[in-house]
Design a protein around this motif. Sequence first.
Motif, PDB file in Angstrom:
ATOM      1  N   TYR A 152      34.707  45.892  43.821  1.00 44.33           N
ATOM      2  CA  TYR A 152      34.144  45.015  42.784  1.00 44.33           C
ATOM      3  C   TYR A 152      33.590  45.831  41.611  1.00 44.33           C
ATOM      4  N   TRP A 192      40.243  41.849  47.031  1.00 40.17           N
ATOM      5  CA  TRP A 192      41.212  41.616  45.957  1.00 40.17           C
ATOM      6  C   TRP A 192      41.533  40.139  45.795  1.00 40.17           C
ATOM      7  N   ILE A 229      39.099  38.754  43.459  1.00 41.61           N
ATOM      8  CA  ILE A 229      39.371  39.229  42.098  1.00 41.61           C
ATOM      9  C   ILE A 229      40.512  38.438  41.470  1.00 41.61           C
TER      10      ILE A 229
END
Length: 665
Positions: free
Chosen positions: A401, A566, A569
């Motif tokens: 992150y 991920w 994200i």
Amino acid sequence: MSKNGEEKAVFEIALVFTKNEENGESEDEDEGNRYEVMEILVEELKKTGLMVEEVPGLSHEFIKLAAPLEALGKAAAELQIRKRTNIGMDLAFDWEQVKAFARQADGSLFSWCERHHCYHHLIYGIVNNSKVAVPLKYGCKNFYWEPWEPLLRKLETEGILKQVFPLHDEQKKKEMLRSWALNFWDITRQPIDDIYLYFGTKIAIYFAFLGMYTRWLLFPAALGIVLHLVDFGSLQFLALPVFFISIISWAVFFFQFWKRKNYALITRWNISYTVGTGPGYKIFGMDLNSRKHPLEFTKKLEADNVKGKAAYQRDEWLGRLKRIRNDTVIILSIICLQLPFELAYAHLYEKIGSDIIKFGLTAVYLLLIQYFTRFGGKISADLIKNENIDNEEYQADSLIYKLFGLYFMQTYIGVFYHALLHRNIMTLRKVLIQRLIVSEVFENLLENSLPYLKYSYKKFGAVRLKKKHDKGSSIGKVKVNSRVEKEYLKSAYSASIGGELEDGLFDDFLELALQFGMIMMFASAFPLTFAFAVVNNIMEIRTDALKLLVMHKRPVPRAAATIGAWLNIFQFLIVMSICTNCALLVCLYDEEGKWKLEPGLAAILVMEHILLIIKFGFSRFVPEEPAWVRASRVKNATHTQDVSRELLRTISGGEKMLNPAEITN
């Protein structure tokens, strides 16, 4: 597998030692009573059931290890590794009832991740069981192996053991090169099961995601090509909003179906579902997710439950406050240091007229920003060590992150500048083409050429050191001959930043995430970017496969069964793309370049809210877990506790199998 169905042991682990120099003289009076390290180590390794082969090298000495099935089975039983049985339940492995447990797709009993765990247990479990210290010597170095001290840890401390690393299986590697890395006929299909068996879960999940992502990209790529080539006449003003809505819906559905595929894969690979405690908070100096000291931890909690609860709450909130502090440091660093630098570059790029000067400016910018990002990454890795998290996977997620925040600013701030401040669509398209074509092709060449150059340099250094040591006494050409030494000279598959927490998949996933953000957030300005992404990803599959099979050492397997941080994200980038594309559509349809509350702008704002509803609504429409996977998991969780050793004997003995309903009754 051998012809009679038995597993054939192959050398899978290598130990690397410094060259045994015997030229010096020792002043130890007990020199004659000391044991040679290599003799003791080889003897102890053979006692564990391992097959051992010593290999001399130019600048190092090597020991190759292979484990027969019996040695692996006994180690797995000691480790209480949970495996899927033939009736679909997960139980602690028992070597005496080996026939009760399901095998892998290739007929082997243990996966690569399980075998590596067993190897680690066997070689690092060698301790001095005697009550007295054992005097050892290695060349000129003399030391004592203390009682109950692990031998390999001692050798590492003394600087004798340099490295322990996995070896490639040459036969399987050649098969995978032929069927995967060099197979250009099938563009996106990959032997995912073979990748899992050879590299482990985490790498197999990455390639499964990359392959599915590339196949799904064909739909928006086709839409982008049509939009670029076809003139819709009076309906042209509706084409971009329709395209925008289509790709947002596409992205939402893709990640929902990816979650379903992810669940199906880990079920197909017989990976047990585990329930963790969340981030590994330390209580009384112990990690809840760790099994290092379960008895001490239990006794301490039982002795004082109130104190245990208070300690848990204190460490939980202390860890959260530390993470908030570290995140604040990173955000302020980005705003105060990186943001002005990025804006200055974007502004100069806009004002400079000469393309040659722009190219030079970009080269200087890329050099400086890479140094800045790596420096920020090292600071992030140091901050994470103080976050009170003792679980490596959660530490890695925290690092991801923070580092993505740095790369997000580096990659997109200049594009945002051209898109939203100057509203120069033509310059924006040039920047997108430059980033997607030039940058990604350059990165692919770099990530494959650098490991080869490092390998060549190390190989040359080993040969030069050997010639210098022999001082011309060697006959013939000196070169690296042994396969194990060639493997050792290759670079490890590690992350460019935070290598102690992440492997090389960090850089590969980062590249995918930055590409996804680029094509999604600026889709309305240049729909053709999806076609460029498809071409790049097809190349990426092959280059990443070659990188793993040829350029690097065989990676240490990791047991992560999802793409982890991920996924969050990617979801964040979808929300960002809704906002940025709505702003781009306003720029495209406002000919005067002014922000006015006109019906067109109002329609864009309404569309933004509708798309946000679609994003979160579609996420609920498609279940993340297939029904058959959920049924299998529930059955396993419900009935595992009722299975006893008697049932294992029944399964392995070929008697009539009982269904779970009969067991519980």
